[in-house]
Design a protein around this motif. Structure first.
Motif, short mmCIF file in Angstrom:
data_model
loop_
_atom_site.label_atom_id
_atom_site.label_comp_id
_atom_site.label_asym_id
_atom_site.label_seq_id
_atom_site.Cartn_x
_atom_site.Cartn_y
_atom_site.Cartn_z
N ILE A 1 -3.74 -2.80 6.03
CA ILE A 1 -5.20 -2.88 5.89
C ILE A 1 -5.77 -4.27 6.15
O ILE A 1 -6.93 -4.53 5.81
N HIS B 1 -8.05 3.13 10.10
CA HIS B 1 -7.83 3.37 8.68
C HIS B 1 -8.28 4.77 8.28
O HIS B 1 -7.74 5.35 7.33
N HIS C 1 0.84 -1.20 0.00
CA HIS C 1 0.00 0.00 0.00
C HIS C 1 0.88 1.26 0.00
O HIS C 1 0.62 2.21 -0.74
N SER D 1 -7.91 -8.83 1.80
CA SER D 1 -7.55 -7.54 2.39
C SER D 1 -8.36 -6.39 1.79
O SER D 1 -8.68 -5.42 2.48
N GLN D 2 -8.69 -6.50 0.50
CA GLN D 2 -9.49 -5.45 -0.11
C GLN D 2 -10.91 -5.42 0.46
O GLN D 2 -11.54 -4.36 0.53
N HIS E 1 -10.55 -3.81 3.75
CA HIS E 1 -10.39 -2.38 3.44
C HIS E 1 -11.75 -1.73 3.20
O HIS E 1 -12.02 -0.63 3.71
#
Length: 298
Positions: A244, A230, A119, A197-198, A201
């Motif tokens: 994230i 975040h 990231h 992870s997305q 996120h």
């Protein structure tokens, strides 16, 4: 002044002078010829009709999942489950449980650290023309402008890019290390957390009242990256809280200025300045949904 043919003009001036001499007057006339200038050719007015860059609407096709996206996510999940299954079966056959569980936990920590490093890299270096990851760099810069759009992406659409990477990297590992429960535990947990992870996120940008209670509980307990943690990444100075998955590494990395040190090394080694060293402009900083609605009202 207008222009007469030169010879006729001089003769006319001389005749007037001769007539005036007979009346004892002396009048002097100045005659000049001015060459005609070519009138410049006017090009047709061209108005730039390129539309302003705006965030995608909720019904935009770019946010929808396709069958290709779903296929890639299904394949990625299959490779992850294969790793975890190999770890469980191998642990049962070899009567070891502590080591595979610990390796899985290390994989979970590794995924969070890896998400932060990646990231940080695409946030600060490269652009849309960068090979392999250019589209992701461009997408993340757009995400900084309109972070709430990630909550409007459908599940498979959001995960499909990472699912492809997981499929091509984990599938060979499943074949090679199928009888190694410790390695399989690490690979399965790390790749699963990286692929999802997305989605973690996206949940970090969600509204608490609209998130599943289990997700909120996992965020509040620190298992998944929290909304408040975040959220700090999307506020000035925009150079922290990059991880994230769980965000467990964020304080350690930020307090010890790890990424700032890496930026200095890259700058002195390659002369590359990270985007975090420049004050973000209006093309990068966040625009809220409310501001877009306000500006769209005539």
């Amino acid at each position: 002044m207008y222009t007469l043919p030169q010879n006729h003009h001089i003769h006319h001036a001389a005749s007037i002078g001769h007539h005036n001499r007979r009346h004892n007057h002396h009048v002097v006339y100045c005659a000049a010829t001015t060459p005609m200038k070519t009138r410049p050719k006017l090009e047709p007015l061209v108005i730039n009709t390129t539309p302003l860059i705006t965030p995608p609407k909720s019904d935009d096709p770019s946010l929808k999942s396709t069958w290709s996206h779903r296929a890639w996510v299904a394949t990625g999940c299959t490779t992850v489950l294969a790793s975890l299954a190999s770890s469980i079966v191998g642990s049962y056959d070899s009567h070891i449980w502590v080591e595979p569980i610990l390796s899985g936990f290390v994989g979970y920590l590794f995924a969070d650290l890896g998400s932060g490093v990646y990231h940080w890299g695409i946030d600060n270096y490269g652009d849309a023309s960068t090979p392999l990851v250019g589209s992701q760099i461009d997408a993340f810069q757009g995400h900084h402008k309109w972070p709430w759009t990630i909550t409007k992406r459908q599940f498979a659409n959001n995960l499909q890019a990472l699912a492809r990477v997981v499929t091509f990297t984990v599938l060979p590992m499943d074949i090679i290390f199928h009888d190694q429960p410790v390695i399989s535990g690490f690979v399965g947990m790390a790749s699963g957390c990286i692929m999802f992870s997305q989605q973690f996120h996206a949940w970090a940008h969600g509204t608490k009242s609209k998130l599943p209670p289990l997700v909120v509980a996992l965020q509040d307990s620190g298992v998944l990256v929290s909304r408040s943690q975040h959220g700090a990444h999307h506020r000035p100075p925009y150079n922290n809280n990059y991880c994230i998955v769980s965000g467990v590494w964020n304080n350690l990395l930020d307090e010890n200025k790890v990424f700032e040190a890496l930026e200095m090394v890259i700058f002195f080694k390659f002369g590359l300045r990270p985007r975090s060293w420049s004050e973000p402009d209006s093309d990068w900083t966040e625009a809220t949904e409310d501001s877009l609605i306000t500006t769209s009202i005539p």
